[in-house]
Design an enzyme around this catalytic site. Structure first.
Site, PDB file in Angstrom:
ATOM      1  CD  GLU A  41      -3.030  -0.925   2.188  1.00  0.00           C
ATOM      2  OE1 GLU A  41      -3.339   0.235   2.497  1.00  0.00           O
ATOM      3  OE2 GLU A  41      -3.671  -1.910   2.568  1.00  0.00           O
ATOM      4  CG  ASP A  42      -0.768   4.256   1.304  1.00  0.00           C
ATOM      5  OD1 ASP A  42      -1.587   3.617   0.636  1.00  0.00           O
ATOM      6  OD2 ASP A  42      -1.093   4.976   2.254  1.00  0.00           O
ATOM      7  CB  CYS A  80      -6.568   2.269  -0.920  1.00  0.00           C
ATOM      8  SG  CYS A  80      -7.499   2.939   0.454  1.00  0.00           S
ATOM      9  CG  ASP A 273      -2.921   0.621  -2.534  1.00  0.00           C
ATOM     10  OD1 ASP A 273      -1.849   1.235  -2.417  1.00  0.00           O
ATOM     11  OD2 ASP A 273      -3.781   0.585  -1.632  1.00  0.00           O
ATOM     12  CG  HIS A 274      -2.447   4.634  -3.781  1.00  0.00           C
ATOM     13  ND1 HIS A 274      -1.677   5.316  -2.869  1.00  0.00           N
ATOM     14  CD2 HIS A 274      -3.438   4.062  -3.060  1.00  0.00           C
ATOM     15  CE1 HIS A 274      -2.171   5.166  -1.667  1.00  0.00           C
ATOM     16  NE2 HIS A 274      -3.238   4.394  -1.740  1.00  0.00           N
TER      17      HIS A 274
END
Length: 587
Positions: A41-42, A80, A273-274
């Site tokens: 994530e992130d 997300c 996810d980003h």
């Protein structure tokens, strides 16, 4: 549910395996491979394999050294939930009405009409349903966050214990997701409990505080849009520490594949996810918020680098293609590998959107090719740094606010603190990777601006972008009068028997399904358009078995009690129907 599954007979397999010229694509046609997703994530491409000299990522670097490393992969949103809605369906979040962050939250800073579950078009399913229908065992550990409540039909198992090792048949192919939250923005905060309390959230729900730093803050690179202060360096260093921890977790999954002897028939993906969970990264449509790493390892492949544009819309069709399943026609992405790769041309452009974040509405759209990024701001009266409780507790954000108030920010540091935005932003991402020099109003780039504007206009028109509608109106169209619709209960029918010969009922009034002398095939349907159906077999003690996806008629050759329930995505799950089918020859 129409599926195209390619299963070669064994004699052909033996013939196809002969010879040293065997390629990755041929390997994927031999049998249905296992597929594992390791997701973070992130996190932007802060890996040693991507040239980052500060990153400590030996396990993922080792994976990359024997895989294909993709260099131009972009998410559909800088946050997300909208991104994950696109990933799980293969459809852009703006086409689903899943573009606002977030819909299911009951947090105190979320406005009306939240919470609500997005209702996608009736023909849209999670791509994992198609894998299940083709015989795959599907697991998710553990984050979902799709903007709609996860239907029971999406996964065989979705929990903190979900794992391919839980399947009962060791020969069943599997698709397993492991999502590590270690790199989430909240893990950068030095005191997460205090941050949660400041936002009106329960401190007990906060992640644990980080360990003392291992990354040297003096070693990190501070982007020119940040002030170079100890607070900023500390946040970036903490991000690297979190990535190192995540790398160890990813290594554990890779080790488990090796322990289980699965490396020769398992495809492994790694992605995030980003972009990074830092200001001007997360939630934004600059490359810092959209550009992510992606590594794909297929057994027997030659390592390499792929520089084609890849959108996260491509993940679902690619997994289906690798499993020998033809991607669905409504999926907006393309298969980049597998049997159906090449059925759509490579992307000339990829697209992203920014809409509501918790308590603040916005409307921004972006298009990118291999060099240029065009961003269109529809709410030019808004500042760049909207007040968002969750985002603004980040120490770097607080540092920016403080120094801006003191009037000491200089140069690029002042750009993001502007109180108004231009309509158009155009960046040359090769010459200006930090996207600081807006070329939209430079006459020498008029042709590039016009080309990118036309591409974005065309996409907005064809995507059916829900972002231009009021969220209240949109939710009313999904949940009339603010009430979540309820899926119609399924009906179970023997295929060869007239409708009047069968009765089904709810658990409140179980009824006989009929008496038969030969094996029968049972089909199921719900009167709710687009509903998916799950069923369970009940043993003689009344114990319910696992809930399985109904995709083809069930052969019943002995007296059997079935329970079934239906779910249209975004609707409430139906009541449970039960029927007992008596087979006299099986008594």
């Amino acid at each position: 549910m129409s599926l195209h599954v390619r299963l070669w007979p064994l004699p052909f397999l033996l013939c196809a395996c002969a010879g040293p010229e065997l390629t990755v694509e041929e390997l994927l046609l031999l049998e249905r491979p296992n597929i594992v997703w390791i997701s973070a994530e992130d996190m932007g491409p802060r890996l040693g394999a991507y040239g980052d000299t500060v990153a400590r990522t030996p396990h993922l670097d080792s994976l990359a050294s024997r895989s294909t490393r993709y260099t131009h992969v972009f998410t559909t949103a800088g946050v997300c939930s909208p991104s994950r809605a696109a990933i799980i369906t293969g459809i852009h979040q703006v086409s689903l009405g899943a573009h606002h962050m977030r819909t299911l939250s009951g947090a105190p800073f979320a406005p009306e009409p939240t919470p609500y579950s997005v209702v996608p078009p009736h023909y849209v399913k999670t791509f994992t349903e198609y894998l299940r229908a083709a015989g795959y065992y599907t697991t998710n550990n553990v984050k979902e966050d799709y903007q709609f409540e996860t239907p029971i039909t999406a996964w065989d198992e979705s929990s903190s214990e979900a794992h391919w090792r839980n399947r009962r048949d060791p020969d069943q192919p599997f698709f397993s997701v492991f999502n590590f939250t270690t790199t989430h923005e909240s893990r950068i905060w030095p005191d997460p409990a205090a941050a949660f309390e400041a936002m009106g959230l329960p401190a007990a729900a906060a992640p644990p505080p980080p360990a003392p730093l291992s990354t040297d803050p003096d070693a990190v690179i501070v982007p020119p849009y940040y002030p170079d202060t100890p607070v900023v360096r500390r946040d970036i260093a903490q991000q690297y520490d979190n990535i190192a921890t995540m790398d160890t977790q990813a290594g554990m999954i890779l080790d488990q594949l090796e322990e289980d002897g699965l490396l020769d028939n398992t495809i492994v993906f790694f992605w995030s996810d980003h972009g990074d969970g830092l200001p001007r990264h997360k939630r934004w449509l600059y490359d810092s918020g959209l550009h992510v790493p992606m590594i794909i390892h297929t057994p027997g492949q030659t390592p390499g680098v792929n520089e084609e544009l890849v959108s996260f819309l491509d993940l679902a069709p690619t997994v289906l293609s690798m499993a020998g399943i033809e991607p669905l026609a409504h999926m907006q992405g393309r298969a980049i590998l597998g049997e159906f790769a090449g059925n759509k041309p490579p992307h000339e452009y990829v697209y992203a959107a920014r809409d509501r974040f918790d308590e603040q509405y916005d409307l921004v759209r972006a298009v990118r090719d291999t060099r240029y990024k065009y961003i269109r701001n529809y709410r030019t009266e808004k500042p760049y740094t909207l007040w968002m409780a969750y985002a603004n507790v980040m120490p770097t954000m607080q540092e920016l606010f403080r120094l801006h108030a003191e009037g000491v920010l200089t140069g690029p540091q002042t750009l993001w603190m502007r109180t108004r935005r231009p309509v158009h932003e155009l960046y040359d991402t090769i010459e200006d990777p930090y996207e600081l020099r807006n070329l939209a109003y430079n006459p020498t780039h008029k042709d590039e601006l016009l080309r990118m504007q036309q591409a974005l206009d065309s996409w907005i028109a064809t995507s059916g972008d829900w972002g231009f509608r009021s969220e209240l109106d949109m939710v009313e169209s999904m949940w009339p009068n603010g009430e979540q619709p309820i899926t119609g209960a399924p009906i179970m029918l023997p295929q060869a028997t007239p409708r009047t010969a069968i009765q089904t009922g709810s658990l409140d009034h179980t009824q006989s399904g009929g008496i038969f002398h030969d094996p029968i095939d049972i089909t199921m349907y719900s009167g709710t358009q687009g509903a998916s159906i799950a069923y369970a077999i009940v043993d003689k003690t009344g114990t319910e078995g696992d809930w399985l996806l109904f995709s083809t008629p069930l052969r019943i050759d002995k007296t059997t009690t079935l329970r079934a329930k239906a779910i249209r995505y975004g609707y409430q799950e139906s009541s449970v129907s039960e029927a007992t089918f008596l087979i006299s020859s099986g008594e």
